[in-house]
Design a protein around this motif. Structure first.
Motif, PDB file in Angstrom:
ATOM      1  N   GLY A 170      79.015  51.860  66.781  1.00  0.00           N
ATOM      2  CA  GLY A 170      80.204  52.623  66.479  1.00  0.00           C
ATOM      3  C   GLY A 170      81.330  52.379  67.477  1.00  0.00           C
ATOM      4  N   THR A 171      81.085  51.504  68.436  1.00  0.00           N
ATOM      5  CA  THR A 171      82.133  51.125  69.377  1.00  0.00           C
ATOM      6  C   THR A 171      82.454  49.666  69.100  1.00  0.00           C
ATOM      7  OG1 THR A 171      80.578  50.318  71.035  1.00  0.00           O
ATOM      8  CG2 THR A 171      81.174  52.652  71.132  1.00  0.00           C
ATOM      9  N   GLU A 172      83.362  49.103  69.867  1.00  0.00           N
ATOM     10  CA  GLU A 172      83.701  47.711  69.596  1.00  0.00           C
ATOM     11  C   GLU A 172      82.920  46.730  70.457  1.00  0.00           C
ATOM     12  OE1 GLU A 172      87.954  47.380  69.296  1.00  0.00           O
ATOM     13  OE2 GLU A 172      87.928  48.444  67.383  1.00  0.00           O
ATOM     14  N   GLN A 173      82.039  47.256  71.265  1.00  0.00           N
ATOM     15  CA  GLN A 173      81.206  46.360  72.076  1.00  0.00           C
ATOM     16  C   GLN A 173      80.142  45.729  71.187  1.00  0.00           C
ATOM     17  OE1 GLN A 173      79.341  48.254  75.460  1.00  0.00           O
ATOM     18  NE2 GLN A 173      78.041  46.480  75.874  1.00  0.00           N
ATOM     19  N   GLU A 174      79.931  44.446  71.371  1.00  0.00           N
ATOM     20  CA  GLU A 174      78.941  43.765  70.535  1.00  0.00           C
ATOM     21  C   GLU A 174      77.816  43.127  71.343  1.00  0.00           C
ATOM     22  OE1 GLU A 174      79.664  42.596  66.664  1.00  0.00           O
ATOM     23  OE2 GLU A 174      81.589  41.717  67.207  1.00  0.00           O
ATOM     24  N   ILE A 175      78.093  42.848  72.606  1.00  0.00           N
ATOM     25  CA  ILE A 175      77.073  42.208  73.422  1.00  0.00           C
ATOM     26  C   ILE A 175      76.310  43.285  74.182  1.00  0.00           C
ATOM     27  CG2 ILE A 175      76.628  40.570  75.293  1.00  0.00           C
ATOM     28  CD1 ILE A 175      77.678  39.246  72.748  1.00  0.00           C
ATOM     29  N   PHE A 176      75.017  43.357  73.914  1.00  0.00           N
ATOM     30  CA  PHE A 176      74.177  44.358  74.552  1.00  0.00           C
ATOM     31  C   PHE A 176      72.871  43.728  75.022  1.00  0.00           C
ATOM     32  CE2 PHE A 176      76.824  46.978  71.825  1.00  0.00           C
ATOM     33  CZ  PHE A 176      77.018  48.140  72.566  1.00  0.00           C
ATOM     34  N   SER A 177      72.515  43.981  76.259  1.00  0.00           N
ATOM     35  CA  SER A 177      71.215  43.529  76.744  1.00  0.00           C
ATOM     36  C   SER A 177      70.187  44.479  76.137  1.00  0.00           C
ATOM     37  CB  SER A 177      71.163  43.642  78.269  1.00  0.00           C
ATOM     38  OG  SER A 177      71.230  45.010  78.635  1.00  0.00           O
ATOM     39  N   LEU A 178      68.927  44.112  76.265  1.00  0.00           N
ATOM     40  CA  LEU A 178      67.870  44.955  75.723  1.00  0.00           C
ATOM     41  C   LEU A 178      67.951  46.341  76.379  1.00  0.00           C
ATOM     42  CD1 LEU A 178      65.560  44.834  73.732  1.00  0.00           C
ATOM     43  CD2 LEU A 178      64.054  44.058  75.552  1.00  0.00           C
ATOM     44  N   GLU A 179      68.202  46.370  77.677  1.00  0.00           N
ATOM     45  CA  GLU A 179      68.316  47.645  78.389  1.00  0.00           C
ATOM     46  C   GLU A 179      69.455  48.486  77.834  1.00  0.00           C
ATOM     47  OE1 GLU A 179      66.233  49.018  80.617  1.00  0.00           O
ATOM     48  OE2 GLU A 179      65.013  47.267  80.064  1.00  0.00           O
ATOM     49  N   GLU A 180      70.571  47.822  77.584  1.00  0.00           N
ATOM     50  CA  GLU A 180      71.718  48.558  77.040  1.00  0.00           C
ATOM     51  C   GLU A 180      71.424  49.061  75.630  1.00  0.00           C
ATOM     52  OE1 GLU A 180      75.670  46.572  79.014  1.00  0.00           O
ATOM     53  OE2 GLU A 180      74.478  45.297  77.691  1.00  0.00           O
ATOM     54  N   LEU A 181      70.729  48.243  74.861  1.00  0.00           N
ATOM     55  CA  LEU A 181      70.383  48.659  73.501  1.00  0.00           C
ATOM     56  C   LEU A 181      69.497  49.896  73.557  1.00  0.00           C
ATOM     57  CD1 LEU A 181      69.641  45.258  71.703  1.00  0.00           C
ATOM     58  CD2 LEU A 181      71.490  46.854  71.178  1.00  0.00           C
ATOM     59  N   ILE A 182      68.578  49.890  74.505  1.00  0.00           N
ATOM     60  CA  ILE A 182      67.687  51.040  74.645  1.00  0.00           C
ATOM     61  C   ILE A 182      68.495  52.312  74.880  1.00  0.00           C
ATOM     62  CG2 ILE A 182      65.995  52.129  76.182  1.00  0.00           C
ATOM     63  CD1 ILE A 182      64.761  49.267  76.500  1.00  0.00           C
ATOM     64  N   SER A 183      69.510  52.219  75.719  1.00  0.00           N
ATOM     65  CA  SER A 183      70.227  53.448  76.030  1.00  0.00           C
ATOM     66  C   SER A 183      71.210  53.851  74.942  1.00  0.00           C
ATOM     67  CB  SER A 183      70.923  53.342  77.385  1.00  0.00           C
ATOM     68  OG  SER A 183      71.944  52.391  77.317  1.00  0.00           O
ATOM     69  N   VAL A 184      71.715  52.877  74.187  1.00  0.00           N
ATOM     70  CA  VAL A 184      72.765  53.211  73.225  1.00  0.00           C
ATOM     71  C   VAL A 184      72.278  53.322  71.782  1.00  0.00           C
ATOM     72  CG1 VAL A 184      73.560  50.902  72.575  1.00  0.00           C
ATOM     73  CG2 VAL A 184      75.226  52.732  72.932  1.00  0.00           C
ATOM     74  N   PHE A 185      71.064  52.874  71.519  1.00  0.00           N
ATOM     75  CA  PHE A 185      70.577  52.873  70.136  1.00  0.00           C
ATOM     76  C   PHE A 185      70.549  54.291  69.557  1.00  0.00           C
ATOM     77  CE2 PHE A 185      67.549  52.474  66.615  1.00  0.00           C
ATOM     78  CZ  PHE A 185      68.072  51.368  65.984  1.00  0.00           C
ATOM     79  N   ASP A 186      70.952  54.383  68.310  1.00  0.00           N
ATOM     80  CA  ASP A 186      71.070  55.704  67.685  1.00  0.00           C
ATOM     81  C   ASP A 186      70.630  55.595  66.223  1.00  0.00           C
ATOM     82  OD1 ASP A 186      71.883  58.003  66.444  1.00  0.00           O
ATOM     83  OD2 ASP A 186      73.921  57.981  67.235  1.00  0.00           O
ATOM     84  N   SER A 187      69.527  56.241  65.893  1.00  0.00           N
ATOM     85  CA  SER A 187      68.971  56.085  64.548  1.00  0.00           C
ATOM     86  C   SER A 187      69.896  56.632  63.465  1.00  0.00           C
ATOM     87  CB  SER A 187      67.609  56.769  64.456  1.00  0.00           C
ATOM     88  OG  SER A 187      67.754  58.163  64.638  1.00  0.00           O
TER      89      SER A 187
END
Length: 511
Positions: free
Chosen positions: A313-330
């Motif tokens: 939902g933001t414009e960021q597209e590059i995410f490390s696995l760690e970042e995905l873990i913190s930002v992922f939203d079902s």
RNA sequence: GGCCCAUUCGUCUAGUGGUUAGGACGCCAGGUUUUCAUCCUGGAAACAGGGGUUCAAUUCCCCUAUGGGCUACCA
């Protein structure tokens, strides 16, 4: 609030499809984010489709992606064993329990008899379904007395156990991505719970294991949505409905043209990978390279996969696995299927390669370079990576586009040579070569300064000199700065390449 | 066929009862560069259709269309 426990439950029938990897990834992301547990369970209940190598493949593929299960076969955990074939005895008991409570029954109909039935219905343009409307007329324990049933059971006759789906009921499924979905139980067939070979079907094994393994969230592909109604009925039959897991059905990954689920055939058809790693099946048709072999970085694959059916939902597209873990939203998971887009995958890969430090890249391409018979120093290889990484999208591109850093030029681009090489200019190049030979500190900056001064002093044109310089050193017009290339190759090699090139240029010019 | 799910640029998507409907990939053009790539700037490009509800619908509801999934003693 109970602990978050999610599982990835693939069937070992072959290579793990990339859609399966995404399912595993979403499960993993949520488990890590919520401090929960990620479980790998092998659903090997179909003996006819079982492929022994598949389990190892699945585990290796997940590991390559950085998705490490907390519990699973070969890992352990309190709720094992994690292979359903090793839990076989238990399912029979649960199936019997269902029969005892009146929620299931023995069925003696053979698959042949049922297919005949289906065929007969087909001729009348009807569809046969083993359900509440016909079960009393079929060969099952509902339609026979106790004595006959006992006799048949005692005789060793093969039977299945079917779920007795209640008639005229609305079954409601609560789904995290789709909300409430309703099914009329009259549309639901009496699914087989226990097969004639004593193995459970997916439905029974899945529900029983999710219960026993204390699974809190069932996150799986959308193809399971229709049978979830049966699963809800099963939980109810076992009287487990109050503690039923939460369901989340993920949108499917579609073919590039949107016509159907992405399949392994699409990989061959379109020339891109649909599996994480290479798979070598029994037949030539069942052999594929994976994302790894195509030269994708696992981080890029994760990032690409995460965005197929979800976005932050933001414009960021590059995410490390760690970042995905913190930002992922079902709640941001998409409902509609997402088409597989290899161009986007390549773009992610390029982004990751550019962002990777030279030493790491050097280490990852060394095997490739070694396979070509070259053993450069770390310093050389790292500098090479630094020059090339903005110009590659896949790992093998390092070699394809930069082989000339390691061995002789295979081919000089004909068109630019014919256009740019003027034999009468040879004296100028001899002077340039002499100048280069005189440089003591052969670094890019010095080479550039001297060369540019040379061009200016002789009233020459940059393009005329530099293009030929480039062609002589690399054989191509494309590539890193000529000064960087020259410096990395070293003075002796550059001088040698000029000598080789003169002959080839003249030859090509006259050809 | 039946049941279920879905529908914003070509693709992945953001978004709202009143917006110039935003971003990314890809594409095109320009700039930077000796070249290529990177990078920067700009451009073309979307609310499936029809009915409602409403002062106002891309947004809410219904229908249709289209696409997908399921419909096995496969998962």
């Amino acid at each position: 609030m109970t602990a978050f426990r999610a599982r990835f439950a693939p069937s070992p029938t072959g290579a793990l499809h990339i859609g399966g990897v995404r399912t595993a990834l979403y499960n993993y992301l949520l488990a890590r984010q919520l401090g929960g547990t990620f479980i790998l369970r092998i659903e090997d209940t179909d003996q006819t489709r079982y492929v022994p190598e598949a389990e190892g493949y699945i585990i290796e593929a997940l590991r390559w992606c950085g998705i490490e299960p907390d519990e699973g076969p070969g890992i352990g955990g309190e709720y094992g064993p994690y292979r359903q074939s090793e839990r076989k005895a238990m399912y029979g008991r649960y199936a019997e329990q269902l029969v005892a409570s009146g929620n299931a029954y023995y069925a003696f109909d053979t698959s042949e008899a049922l297919s005949a039935k289906r065929a007969a219905y087909e001729t009348e343009k009807k569809t046969f379904r083993y359900d509440s409307s016909v079960r009393d007329d079929l060969d099952n324990s509902l339609a026979m007395d106790k004595a006959e049933l006992h006799a048949r059971l005692a005789s060793g006759e093969a039977y299945t156990i079917r779920l007795k789906v209640p008639a005229h009921e609305i079954v409601k499924v609560q789904d995290l991505v789709r909300g409430e979905v309703q099914f009329n139980s009259d549309e639901l067939d009496d699914k087989i719970m226990l097969k004639a070979d004593g193995m459970p079907t997916y439905h029974l094994a899945n529900v029983v294991d999710d219960r026993l393994m204390k699974i809190s969230h069932v996150i799986r592909g959308e193809e399971w949505l229709p049978s979830t109604a049966h699963h809800v009925l099963l939980y109810r039959a076992f009287d487990w409905e109050d503690e039923m897991p939460q369901f989340a059905h993920l949108p499917l990954i579609l073919k590039p043209n949107g016509k159907g689920k992405l399949s392994k055939r699409d990989g061959a058809k379109f020339g891109f990978p649909v599996f994480p790693l290479a798979w070598r099946g029994k037949t030539p048709e069942d052999a594929f390279d994976g994302f790894r072999e195509f030269g994708f970085l696992p981080e890029a694959v994760n990032n690409f996969l995460a965005f197929l059916g979800w976005n932050p939902g933001t414009e960021q597209e590059i995410f490390s696995l760690e970042e995905l873990i913190s930002v992922f939203d079902s709640t941001k998971i998409q409902k509609a299927g997402a088409r597989f887009d290899i161009d986007k995958a390549k773009w992610f890969n390029q982004q990751y390669i550019m962002a990777t430090d030279n030493a790491t890249l050097a280490a990852s391409i060394r095997p490739l370079i070694k396979a070509k018979g070259h053993f450069p120093t770390d310093t050389f290889l790292e500098a090479f990576c630094g020059l090339m990484k903005e110009r590659v999208t896949l790992i093998p591109d390092f070699w394809e586009k930069g082989y000339y850093f390691f061995e002789d030029i295979k081919k000089y681009e004909a068109k630019p040579v014919r256009k740019k090489w003027k034999p009468e200019m040879r004296p100028h190049f001899d002077n340039l070569v002499a100048l280069l030979a005189s440089i003591d500190t052969f670094d890019a900056e010095t080479i550039e300064t001297k060369t540019k001064a040379f061009i200016e002093n002789n009233e020459l044109r940059m393009g005329d000199i530099l293009q030929i310089f480039r062609l002589a050193v690399s054989g191509t017009l494309k590539g890193p700065s000529i000064f960087d290339m020259a410096a990395l190759l070293g003075k002796d090699e550059v001088l040698r390449r000029f000598e080789v090139a003169y002959a080839r240029f003249d030859e090509m010019k006259s050809a």
